[in-house]
Design a protein around this motif. Structure first.
Motif, PDB file in Angstrom:
ATOM      1  N   ALA A  21     112.070 -72.933  73.245  1.00 46.60           N
ATOM      2  CA  ALA A  21     113.481 -72.546  73.189  1.00 46.60           C
ATOM      3  C   ALA A  21     113.646 -71.224  72.438  1.00 46.60           C
ATOM      4  N   LEU A  22     112.912 -71.063  71.348  1.00 49.35           N
ATOM      5  CA  LEU A  22     112.960 -69.792  70.617  1.00 49.35           C
ATOM      6  C   LEU A  22     112.469 -68.660  71.510  1.00 49.35           C
ATOM      7  N   ALA A  23     111.394 -68.894  72.239  1.00 50.22           N
ATOM      8  CA  ALA A  23     110.857 -67.856  73.123  1.00 50.22           C
ATOM      9  C   ALA A  23     111.913 -67.394  74.118  1.00 50.22           C
ATOM     10  N   GLU A  24     112.679 -68.340  74.666  1.00 51.52           N
ATOM     11  CA  GLU A  24     113.729 -67.985  75.623  1.00 51.52           C
ATOM     12  C   GLU A  24     114.841 -67.183  74.955  1.00 51.52           C
ATOM     13  N   ARG A  25     115.209 -67.562  73.748  1.00 48.53           N
ATOM     14  CA  ARG A  25     116.265 -66.832  73.036  1.00 48.53           C
ATOM     15  C   ARG A  25     115.813 -65.410  72.715  1.00 48.53           C
ATOM     16  N   VAL A  26     114.560 -65.272  72.287  1.00 50.90           N
ATOM     17  CA  VAL A  26     114.037 -63.938  71.965  1.00 50.90           C
ATOM     18  C   VAL A  26     114.022 -63.064  73.209  1.00 50.90           C
ATOM     19  N   ALA A  27     113.643 -63.617  74.345  1.00 45.92           N
ATOM     20  CA  ALA A  27     113.605 -62.839  75.585  1.00 45.92           C
ATOM     21  C   ALA A  27     114.972 -62.263  75.917  1.00 45.92           C
ATOM     22  N   VAL A  28     116.016 -63.057  75.708  1.00 42.62           N
ATOM     23  CA  VAL A  28     117.379 -62.574  75.957  1.00 42.62           C
ATOM     24  C   VAL A  28     117.760 -61.503  74.953  1.00 42.62           C
ATOM     25  N   GLU A  29     117.490 -61.753  73.673  1.00 44.98           N
ATOM     26  CA  GLU A  29     117.856 -60.807  72.619  1.00 44.98           C
ATOM     27  C   GLU A  29     117.114 -59.479  72.764  1.00 44.98           C
ATOM     28  N   ILE A  30     115.864 -59.546  73.132  1.00 44.33           N
ATOM     29  CA  ILE A  30     115.080 -58.316  73.191  1.00 44.33           C
ATOM     30  C   ILE A  30     115.522 -57.452  74.369  1.00 44.33           C
ATOM     31  N   GLU A  31     115.953 -58.077  75.443  1.00 40.30           N
ATOM     32  CA  GLU A  31     116.461 -57.296  76.572  1.00 40.30           C
ATOM     33  C   GLU A  31     117.703 -56.516  76.162  1.00 40.30           C
ATOM     34  N   GLN A  32     118.577 -57.154  75.400  1.00 43.51           N
ATOM     35  CA  GLN A  32     119.790 -56.483  74.946  1.00 43.51           C
ATOM     36  C   GLN A  32     119.481 -55.404  73.921  1.00 43.51           C
ATOM     37  N   ALA A  33     118.608 -55.718  72.959  1.00 41.50           N
ATOM     38  CA  ALA A  33     118.286 -54.754  71.899  1.00 41.50           C
ATOM     39  C   ALA A  33     117.551 -53.546  72.462  1.00 41.50           C
ATOM     40  N   ALA A  34     116.655 -53.770  73.401  1.00 44.14           N
ATOM     41  CA  ALA A  34     115.885 -52.672  73.984  1.00 44.14           C
ATOM     42  C   ALA A  34     116.785 -51.726  74.768  1.00 44.14           C
ATOM     43  N   ALA A  35     117.769 -52.266  75.452  1.00 44.72           N
ATOM     44  CA  ALA A  35     118.668 -51.433  76.246  1.00 44.72           C
ATOM     45  C   ALA A  35     119.605 -50.616  75.376  1.00 44.72           C
ATOM     46  N   ALA A  36     119.912 -51.109  74.172  1.00 43.55           N
ATOM     47  CA  ALA A  36     120.911 -50.462  73.328  1.00 43.55           C
ATOM     48  C   ALA A  36     120.339 -49.408  72.392  1.00 43.55           C
ATOM     49  N   THR A  37     119.035 -49.385  72.196  1.00 44.34           N
ATOM     50  CA  THR A  37     118.461 -48.478  71.205  1.00 44.34           C
ATOM     51  C   THR A  37     118.312 -47.066  71.754  1.00 44.34           C
ATOM     52  N   ARG A  38     118.210 -46.095  70.874  1.00 43.17           N
ATOM     53  CA  ARG A  38     118.169 -44.679  71.260  1.00 43.17           C
ATOM     54  C   ARG A  38     117.011 -44.356  72.194  1.00 43.17           C
ATOM     55  N   HIS A  39     115.830 -44.895  71.878  1.00 43.13           N
ATOM     56  CA  HIS A  39     114.640 -44.600  72.681  1.00 43.13           C
ATOM     57  C   HIS A  39     114.378 -45.727  73.676  1.00 43.13           C
ATOM     58  N   SER A  40     115.403 -46.110  74.397  1.00 36.97           N
ATOM     59  CA  SER A  40     115.323 -47.283  75.272  1.00 36.97           C
ATOM     60  C   SER A  40     114.264 -47.127  76.360  1.00 36.97           C
ATOM     61  N   GLU A  41     114.091 -45.913  76.899  1.00 35.73           N
ATOM     62  CA  GLU A  41     113.105 -45.736  77.964  1.00 35.73           C
ATOM     63  C   GLU A  41     111.693 -45.950  77.440  1.00 35.73           C
ATOM     64  N   ARG A  42     111.413 -45.384  76.274  1.00 36.61           N
ATOM     65  CA  ARG A  42     110.093 -45.553  75.660  1.00 36.61           C
ATOM     66  C   ARG A  42     109.847 -47.015  75.326  1.00 36.61           C
ATOM     67  N   VAL A  43     110.852 -47.664  74.768  1.00 36.87           N
ATOM     68  CA  VAL A  43     110.739 -49.071  74.392  1.00 36.87           C
ATOM     69  C   VAL A  43     110.485 -49.933  75.623  1.00 36.87           C
ATOM     70  N   ALA A  44     111.190 -49.639  76.708  1.00 34.67           N
ATOM     71  CA  ALA A  44     111.032 -50.435  77.924  1.00 34.67           C
ATOM     72  C   ALA A  44     109.608 -50.368  78.448  1.00 34.67           C
TER      73      ALA A  44
END
Length: 442
Positions: free
Chosen positions: A279-302
């Motif tokens: 369940a934690l793994a699923e929550r992290v997957a959702v959170e990381i998708e949102q955090a990665a898209a919102a950060t300044r270096h989103s392309e590099r992070v992706a």
């Protein structure tokens, strides 16, 4: 970011490593190029460095050896809040580094037989500070302060010339050097800088160093391998890594933030979560998708998070999580566990261990007082991070008097003869020949 389910599998350490391979191809490709660049500097000196600056940094006609006025200008222009943070970081790293210098120890092997273990600093160090996708004044502190605490007398610093700074080193890097009293600074980058430190550049009055330290890209890491044996080097720090071990009670939002924080360094950065809670793994997957898209270096992070070197790994239990972490030997290990303090002792292979969810890696990057130059690529199984000890040489000082030598005389001769090296034994016997002739008494 992919999820790998290892539950129910009995894996060896090698099998665990195969599940999340590191990005190694670029390092392998870099070695040949880096070796050639180092050789060019060895034979071509200043001319080679200028050619490399034009090719890689788009800079010509710059001061390879940085004038003191450039350093003074950078210190004067430093933003007050940045200077305050640098000053505080210097204080903290000094305190932690001081604890890394061992005291001399004397061991009395027997009457008149003494061995002193002492730690001698190297004479001269070359510190490399990268200047590519980010600016690293913190790395100036992390390299220079431990060398100063170790007692190194000469510290030279190099960082790439910047096209947008008119060929000068980035001013915040220069300012950090100035705050630490470093006056020997060179505007040269990459593998060429490592070669210059190793071989020296007479035209710049740059003498060879004894040890090269500092982070960098794959070419810098490969250049260190190319000069190994000519000078000492710290670990071959490559692309950054974070591994987080978390249980069901962990905060998915904080885990995602920390994974993204390291993924922004480089497309080859490794970001790994290991947990026994699906369940934690699923929550992290959702959170990381949102955090990665919102950060300044989103392309590099992706790119980093989508690479084979990054994953969410599901395991059966804490024991399997611990075994995976110790086999992987990450540069940075975070423990998001309800009993993190007690659990930390079992995690034996990591460059640095960050205990509890209020101790993120980014704290260690800047203000914790620990050093952020750490072994990557699994080197944490056998190599430490950078510290004062990086610049110290353990040395044994042996002192025996005549009686103490006499006590082991027969043993030395017996072993020398057993190894077919009779002159070794004869060197000891020479000290007792006078006694047989009546000129020396035991």
């Amino acid at each position: 970011m992919r999820t790998i389910d290892l539950r129910g599998q009995k894996l060896s350490p090698a099998g665990m490593l195969a599940a999340v391979p590191r990005a190694t191809q670029a390092r392998a490709e870099a070695l040949e190029t880096a070796t050639r660049i180092v050789d060019d500097v060895r034979t071509g000196g200043e001319d080679a460095l200028r050619a490399q600056a034009e090719k890689f940094d788009r800079v010509t006609g710059h001061d390879l050896r940085v004038p003191g006025s450039h350093i003074d200008d950078a210190v004067a222009a430093l933003a007050p809040e940045v200077r305050s943070a640098l000053d505080e970081a210097i204080v903290r790293v000094r305190r932690a580094s001081t604890a890394q210098v061992p005291d001399a120890r004397v061991t009395d092997i027997g009457p008149g037989a003494r061995i002193t273990q002492r730690w001698q600093p190297v004479q001269r160090v070359g510190v490399y500070i990268p200047g590519g996708k980010a600016v690293y004044p913190s790395s100036v502190i992390m390299n220079v302060v431990p060398a100063q605490i170790a007692g190194v007398e000469q510290i030279a610093l190099a960082s790439p010339p910047q096209h947008d700074q008119g060929g000068r080193i980035h001013p915040v890097i220069l300012a950090a050097a100035g705050l630490l009293g470093i006056t020997e600074v060179y505007a040269m980058g990459g593998a060429g800088a490592i070669g210059a430190f190793a071989w020296g550049v007479p035209g710049l009055d740059l003498d060879p160093v004894d040890v090269v330290s500092g982070p960098g890209n794959n070419y810098v890491a490969s250049a260190k391998r190319a000069v190994a044996g000519v000078v000492g080097t710290d670990s071959e720090a490559g692309a950054t890594e974070i591994l987080i071990v978390a249980d069901a009670a962990a905060d998915a939002r904080l885990i995602a933030a920390d994974l993204v924080s390291q993924a922004e360094h480089d497309e080859q950065a490794s970001a790994v979560l290991v947990t026994d809670d699906a369940a934690l793994a699923e929550r992290v997957a959702v959170e990381i998708e949102q955090a990665a898209a919102a950060t300044r270096h989103s392309e590099r992070v992706a790119v980093s998070l989508a690479g084979p070197q990054s994953a969410i790994v599901l395991v059966d239990d804490r024991d399997m999580a611990t075994a995976f972490s110790n086999a992987y030997a990450p540069e940075h290990l975070e423990l998001h566990l309800t009993d993190a303090e007690a659990a930390a002792a079992a995690f034996t292979s990591a460059g640095a261990v960050f205990v509890g969810d209020q101790t993120p890696v980014s704290l260690g990057d800047y203000m914790a007082g620990s050093n952020h130059v750490l072994p990557t690529g699994g080197q944490a199984r056998y190599a430490p991070g950078l510290g004062a000890y990086t610049f110290l040489r353990p040395q044994q000082v042996i002192s025996y008097d005549h009686d103490a030598l006499a006590a082991v005389r027969e043993g030395v001769v017996a072993l020398a003869n057993a190894e077919a090296l009779p002159a070794h034994g004869e060197a000891v016997e020479a000290r007792f020949q006078g006694a047989a002739e009546g000129t020396t008494t035991l």
